[in-house]
Design a protein around this motif. Structure first.
Motif, short mmCIF file in Angstrom:
data_model
loop_
_atom_site.label_atom_id
_atom_site.label_comp_id
_atom_site.label_asym_id
_atom_site.label_seq_id
_atom_site.Cartn_x
_atom_site.Cartn_y
_atom_site.Cartn_z
N MET A 136 0.81 -1.22 0.00
CA MET A 136 0.00 0.00 0.00
C MET A 136 0.85 1.27 0.00
N VAL A 137 2.07 1.18 0.55
CA VAL A 137 2.94 2.36 0.57
C VAL A 137 4.03 2.29 -0.49
N GLU A 138 4.03 1.23 -1.31
CA GLU A 138 5.04 1.09 -2.35
C GLU A 138 5.10 2.28 -3.31
N PRO A 139 3.93 2.87 -3.70
CA PRO A 139 4.01 4.04 -4.60
C PRO A 139 4.82 5.20 -4.01
N LEU A 140 5.01 5.21 -2.69
CA LEU A 140 5.77 6.27 -2.03
C LEU A 140 7.23 5.88 -1.80
N GLY A 141 7.59 4.66 -2.23
CA GLY A 141 8.93 4.16 -2.00
C GLY A 141 9.94 4.70 -3.00
N THR A 142 11.23 4.35 -2.76
CA THR A 142 12.32 4.80 -3.62
C THR A 142 13.11 3.58 -4.10
N LYS A 143 13.37 3.53 -5.42
CA LYS A 143 14.15 2.42 -5.97
C LYS A 143 15.64 2.67 -5.70
N VAL A 144 16.30 1.64 -5.21
CA VAL A 144 17.75 1.73 -4.95
C VAL A 144 18.42 0.48 -5.49
N ASP A 145 19.68 0.60 -5.85
CA ASP A 145 20.43 -0.56 -6.33
C ASP A 145 20.49 -1.61 -5.24
N LYS A 146 20.35 -2.86 -5.63
CA LYS A 146 20.34 -3.95 -4.67
C LYS A 146 21.78 -4.28 -4.24
N LYS A 147 21.99 -4.37 -2.93
CA LYS A 147 23.34 -4.58 -2.42
C LYS A 147 23.86 -5.97 -2.75
N ASN A 148 23.03 -6.97 -2.56
CA ASN A 148 23.42 -8.33 -2.93
C ASN A 148 22.57 -8.76 -4.12
N PRO A 149 23.01 -8.38 -5.32
CA PRO A 149 22.15 -8.51 -6.50
C PRO A 149 21.88 -9.94 -6.93
N ALA A 150 20.71 -10.43 -6.57
CA ALA A 150 20.20 -11.71 -7.06
C ALA A 150 18.69 -11.55 -7.17
N VAL A 151 18.13 -11.88 -8.34
CA VAL A 151 16.71 -11.62 -8.61
C VAL A 151 15.83 -12.35 -7.61
N ALA A 152 14.90 -11.57 -7.00
CA ALA A 152 13.92 -12.14 -6.07
C ALA A 152 12.59 -11.45 -6.32
N GLU A 153 11.53 -12.10 -5.87
CA GLU A 153 10.19 -11.54 -6.06
C GLU A 153 10.10 -10.16 -5.40
N GLY A 154 9.53 -9.22 -6.13
CA GLY A 154 9.38 -7.85 -5.64
C GLY A 154 10.44 -6.91 -6.15
N ASP A 155 11.53 -7.45 -6.72
CA ASP A 155 12.59 -6.59 -7.26
C ASP A 155 12.13 -5.90 -8.54
N TYR A 156 12.90 -4.87 -8.91
CA TYR A 156 12.70 -4.19 -10.19
C TYR A 156 13.86 -4.59 -11.10
N LEU A 157 13.52 -5.18 -12.22
CA LEU A 157 14.51 -5.79 -13.09
C LEU A 157 14.52 -5.09 -14.44
N THR A 158 15.72 -4.73 -14.91
CA THR A 158 15.88 -4.22 -16.27
C THR A 158 16.50 -5.35 -17.10
N LEU A 159 15.88 -5.66 -18.24
CA LEU A 159 16.33 -6.83 -19.00
C LEU A 159 16.32 -6.59 -20.50
N ASP A 160 17.11 -7.39 -21.17
CA ASP A 160 17.02 -7.56 -22.62
C ASP A 160 16.53 -8.98 -22.86
N ALA A 161 15.87 -9.20 -23.98
CA ALA A 161 15.40 -10.55 -24.28
C ALA A 161 15.35 -10.78 -25.77
N ILE A 162 15.75 -11.98 -26.17
CA ILE A 162 15.57 -12.43 -27.55
C ILE A 162 14.62 -13.62 -27.49
N ILE A 163 13.52 -13.53 -28.25
CA ILE A 163 12.50 -14.57 -28.20
C ILE A 163 12.60 -15.42 -29.46
#
Length: 497
Positions: free
Chosen positions: A186-213
């Protein structure tokens, strides 16, 4: 009722094709003095395929001639004809002068009256206007006026007993962790995105990706710099990665993972419809959301005085969502029990035309049940993947609930609509006036009325049902994220790697 027999309406109505400068009578008052007289007409109705009727109507010459005489009598008195004082022109001259105009008026009047009478006399529940063009209908010099058309109609079926059904009610007690997750969202819209200290993809993260399908060895799409929220599933505009977190979880920047995407049934390239294709997803950036501290200002924005009240609000939202899931489950069970014995063949063209209306009703149902915009968008995106299948299910449910409403004589009043608009306004923190204006602009008032009558029918069935309680299946709580991208874009050429 929201679906009535008067739904047989032509796409073009009354036309005037004469010179008003030479005719000073009042068209609007031509027939006000007379009550509608029932037409003498012969009607032949034949099946023209699933949910379609071919209707041929023959209107007696006597009825046509009677209406023409009425028009000419009025025109002799009121019309102006060159060389004669107003109202003094002989009948035969008036007839010659205004023959074409009167024929056109009478034709349209008779068609409209005939269609209304047809809806009253026969059990026809149209799903859309008939494919009837009044300009193609001709009144012959002698004999009846004949016109014919095809119209999509609600399927005919026998409704089995719908009271006392044995249903499963799925129950769930929310844990502290689930309430914590809801409060945080409910308060996520008021949150701030920050670089992840221990970078490993987990649910809830914001991910920037490239993809070839790829479809086998053929490249069918490429995505660059797409930012998404990581959830259990990921819904593209034209497909769903149903095991997204399972296949991408734990990946670090620079890693490439294979992700399966099930394409929609309505992708541009029909050869790809419904196929599972492989996306090579490269992790480019990974951020997490830093939530704000729950200050008095933030709590006040939610109408809460302290954190305990805020948690109570979060639990209310979860219970509202559970109530929606329970009702959706009940609707599905009712459809299986009532409609499962009927072999309904719904034509593909009907499903395509009705898809938008069916989806609009689903959206309004979710809005009135308090689902957030993000939840609604995710659910809609999933429904759109196999739009014909989801529309078929929605239409069958609609037909069943409409028929129950007719049997029980359930109706929608203006007060019902006003209350529903107020409810949607409250759920979305808008004014009722703004909600009504939006619904009217998007031509959704009728869809809202349909949703209200269906809810009344559903409530009647649910109130009379017998329940067995079972725990809510875990798959009912799947969270789907959305990606504003196509897995197989229309303009993407297919190439061999």
């Amino acid at each position: 009722m929201t679906e009535t027999k008067t739904g047989l309406e032509v796409q073009e109505t009354h036309k005037h094709d004469h010179d008003h400068a030479n005719c000073d009578h009042d068209h609007s008052a031509d027939h006000d003095a007379k009550a509608p007289v029932k037409l003498t007409q012969e009607v032949d109705i034949k099946d023209a395929g699933p949910c379609k009727k071919h209707i041929k109507v023959s209107v007696s010459r006597a009825d046509i001639q009677s209406r023409m005489d009425d028009h000419f009598k009025t025109m002799v008195t009121d019309s102006s004809v060159a060389g004669f004082r107003p109202g003094k022109a002989p009948r035969k001259i008036v007839e010659r002068r205004f023959q074409k105009e009167v024929m056109g008026q009478v034709k349209n009047e008779v068609i409209l009256a005939s269609l209304e009478q047809l809806a009253e006399d026969f059990d026809i529940a149209p799903l859309s206007p008939p494919n009837l063009d009044p300009s193609s209908v001709i009144i012959p010099e002698n004999g009846p006026m004949v016109y014919e058309f095809e119209v999509e109609v609600r399927p005919q079926f026998d409704l089995p007993a719908y009271k006392g059904l044995k249903l499963i009610r799925y129950t769930h007690t929310f844990t502290k962790e689930e309430i914590d997750t809801q409060v945080n969202s409910m308060v996520e819209p008021l949150g701030t995105k920050v670089d992840k200290k221990n970078p490993a993809v987990a649910e809830g993260d914001y991910l920037t990706l490239d993809a070839i399908i790829n479809d086998g060895d053929a490249k069918i799409g490429e995505i660059k710099d797409l930012e998404i929220r990581v959830n259990k599933q990921l819904a593209f505009r034209d497909g769903v990665a149903e095991k997204f977190i399972e296949q991408i979880g734990g990946a670090k920047p620079g890693d490439t993972r294979d992700v399966d995407i099930k394409l929609s049934s309505v992708v541009t390239n029909e050869a790809l419809a419904g196929k599972v294709v492989k996306a090579k997803v490269t992790v480019k950036g990974l951020q997490t959301l830093e939530l704000p501290e729950l200050t008095g200002e933030i709590l006040g924005a939610f109408g809460c005085k302290n954190e305990d009240q805020f948690r109570e609000l979060g639990e209310v939202v979860l219970k509202r969502r559970l109530d929606y899931q329970q009702r959706q489950s009940s609707r599905n069970q009712i459809l299986e029990l009532i409609a499962g014995t009927t072999n309904w063949e719904l034509p593909q063209d009907l499903l395509r035309r009705q898809a938008k209306k069916a989806l609009s009703r689903k959206v309004m149902d979710m809005q009135s049940n308090g689902l957030s915009d993000n939840e609604i968008n995710a659910r809609v995106r999933v429904l759109q993947q196999d739009v014909l299948k989801s529309t078929a299910a929605a239409l069958k449910e609609h037909f069943v609930l409409q028929k129950i409403a007719e049997i029980e004589k359930l109706e929608v009043s203006d007060d019902d609509l006003n209350l529903e608009i107020e409810r949607i306004a409250q759920q979305n923190d808008e004014s009722p006036r703004k909600v009504r204006a939006r619904l009217e602009k998007e031509d959704l008032i009728e869809a809202l009325a349909v949703e209200v009558i269906e809810r009344k029918s559903l409530d009647l069935v649910l109130d009379a049902a017998e329940y067995t309680e079972q725990p809510l299946p875990s798959h009912d709580t799947l969270i789907t994220g959305t990606a504003e991208a196509d897995a197989a874009p229309q303009d993407q050429g297919v190439s061999k790697e």
